[in-house]
Design a protein around this motif. Structure first.
Motif: not given
Length: 71
Positions: A38-57
């Protein structure tokens, strides 16, 4: 000792202090493994979300800059 599944189960349970303690031991191991996954999945999701936010902004800033120059 013969290689029977039940015999192995009985031996493992005996080594852990009896059936109840063995079941608790197995549950604790399962919970830890689930938590790790669960922690590994959470880290992956958080990382991908962060990348998406940076790219989107960056895309939004580019769009807004181009929109202002068109007017």
């Amino acid at each position: 000792m013969k290689n029977w599944d039940y015999a192995e189960l009985s031996k493992d349970a005996s080594n852990h202090g009896g059936p109840e303690k063995y079941v608790n031991y197995l549950m604790n191991i399962s919970e830890k493994k689930g938590l790790e996954k669960g922690i590994a999945a959470g880290v992956a999701i958080t990382t991908l979300t962060g990348i998406g936010i940076i790219y989107g902004s960056a895309k939004l800033k580019s769009y807004m800059k181009n929109r202002k120059t068109e007017k």
